[in-house]
Design an enzyme around this catalytic site. Sequence first.
Site, PDB file in Angstrom:
ATOM      1  N   GLY A  94     -35.898  29.080  48.953  1.00  0.00           N
ATOM      2  CA  GLY A  94     -36.077  27.857  48.179  1.00  0.00           C
ATOM      3  C   GLY A  94     -35.618  27.960  46.745  1.00  0.00           C
ATOM      4  O   GLY A  94     -35.149  29.012  46.281  1.00  0.00           O
TER       5      GLY A  94
ATOM      6  N   ARG B 139     -38.502  34.936  47.546  1.00  0.00           N
ATOM      7  CA  ARG B 139     -38.783  33.923  48.563  1.00  0.00           C
ATOM      8  C   ARG B 139     -37.584  33.010  48.742  1.00  0.00           C
ATOM      9  O   ARG B 139     -36.652  33.002  47.944  1.00  0.00           O
ATOM     10  CB  ARG B 139     -40.014  33.086  48.162  1.00  0.00           C
ATOM     11  CG  ARG B 139     -39.801  32.292  46.889  1.00  0.00           C
ATOM     12  CD  ARG B 139     -40.826  31.185  46.713  1.00  0.00           C
ATOM     13  NE  ARG B 139     -40.727  30.539  45.404  1.00  0.00           N
ATOM     14  CZ  ARG B 139     -39.820  29.640  45.070  1.00  0.00           C
ATOM     15  NH1 ARG B 139     -38.888  29.272  45.939  1.00  0.00           N
ATOM     16  NH2 ARG B 139     -39.819  29.107  43.864  1.00  0.00           N
TER      17      ARG B 139
ATOM     18  N   CYS C  25     -37.948  21.986  43.541  1.00  0.00           N
ATOM     19  CA  CYS C  25     -37.360  22.466  44.796  1.00  0.00           C
ATOM     20  C   CYS C  25     -35.865  22.168  44.877  1.00  0.00           C
ATOM     21  O   CYS C  25     -35.282  22.103  45.965  1.00  0.00           O
ATOM     22  CB  CYS C  25     -38.102  21.900  45.999  1.00  0.00           C
ATOM     23  SG  CYS C  25     -39.864  22.303  45.983  1.00  0.00           S
TER      24      CYS C  25
ATOM     25  N   GLY D 229     -45.596  31.644  50.505  1.00  0.00           N
ATOM     26  CA  GLY D 229     -46.339  30.684  51.305  1.00  0.00           C
ATOM     27  C   GLY D 229     -46.214  29.242  50.895  1.00  0.00           C
ATOM     28  O   GLY D 229     -45.100  28.707  50.801  1.00  0.00           O
TER      29      GLY D 229
END
Length: 221
Positions: free
Chosen positions: A68, A66, A184, A166
């Site tokens: 990030g 993903r 993050c 998601g």
Amino acid sequence: MRLLLQGRREYAETEAAMRGFTEARTAETEDEIWLVEHPPVFTQGIAGRDAHVLAAGEIPVVRTNRGGQVTYHGPGQVVAYPLVDLRRAGYFVKEYVFRLEEAVLDVLGAVGVTGHRVRGAPGIYVRLDDPFGHARLVPRDDDPFAGLGKIAALGIKVSGHCTYHGAALNVAMDLQPFERIDPCGYKGLKTVDLRSLGVEVAWEDAARAFGQALARRLAPA
């Protein structure tokens, strides 16, 4: 769009299932939203820097594909995995991310919490000193996260116009593991959940509300 409340599932098992679903789907495959609660795990985005994992300890760190940086998943968090054909839905990735955030804002608003966006930092944040107030957020140039806590994180993957991974909404968690990372990728970023704001919601109720909000927001353009 099918909503599937899957309950507690291992992260690696869920990620493999998402990949398999996405690889096997056709133009006729119905979109789905999976709502999951994971055992404790840190996940790193595809460009995630190891320096952002400060002290993982006994919690496993899993690399994913993903976007990030590093985040934490654990009990008391609703993780939503929308499996959406964007070409069929009629909007692009930027709009998709906006719609994910709108769904989080809907869920928060339903329990009286005001969520905010921070430019350049996907996810949803709340004012630590007034999570129920409606004043416009004016971020500081020197510290856009001053006075804020992050309550929902986003990390997505798009393959062949189809989404997986998601968004994660913090409901009633042990928040300590977030202190073992730069959430993050942002050093010192505070993390909150609904319970720490004084809002008590059962996981199942939050998952159902989040799923329904996503189904509304992700409907075709």
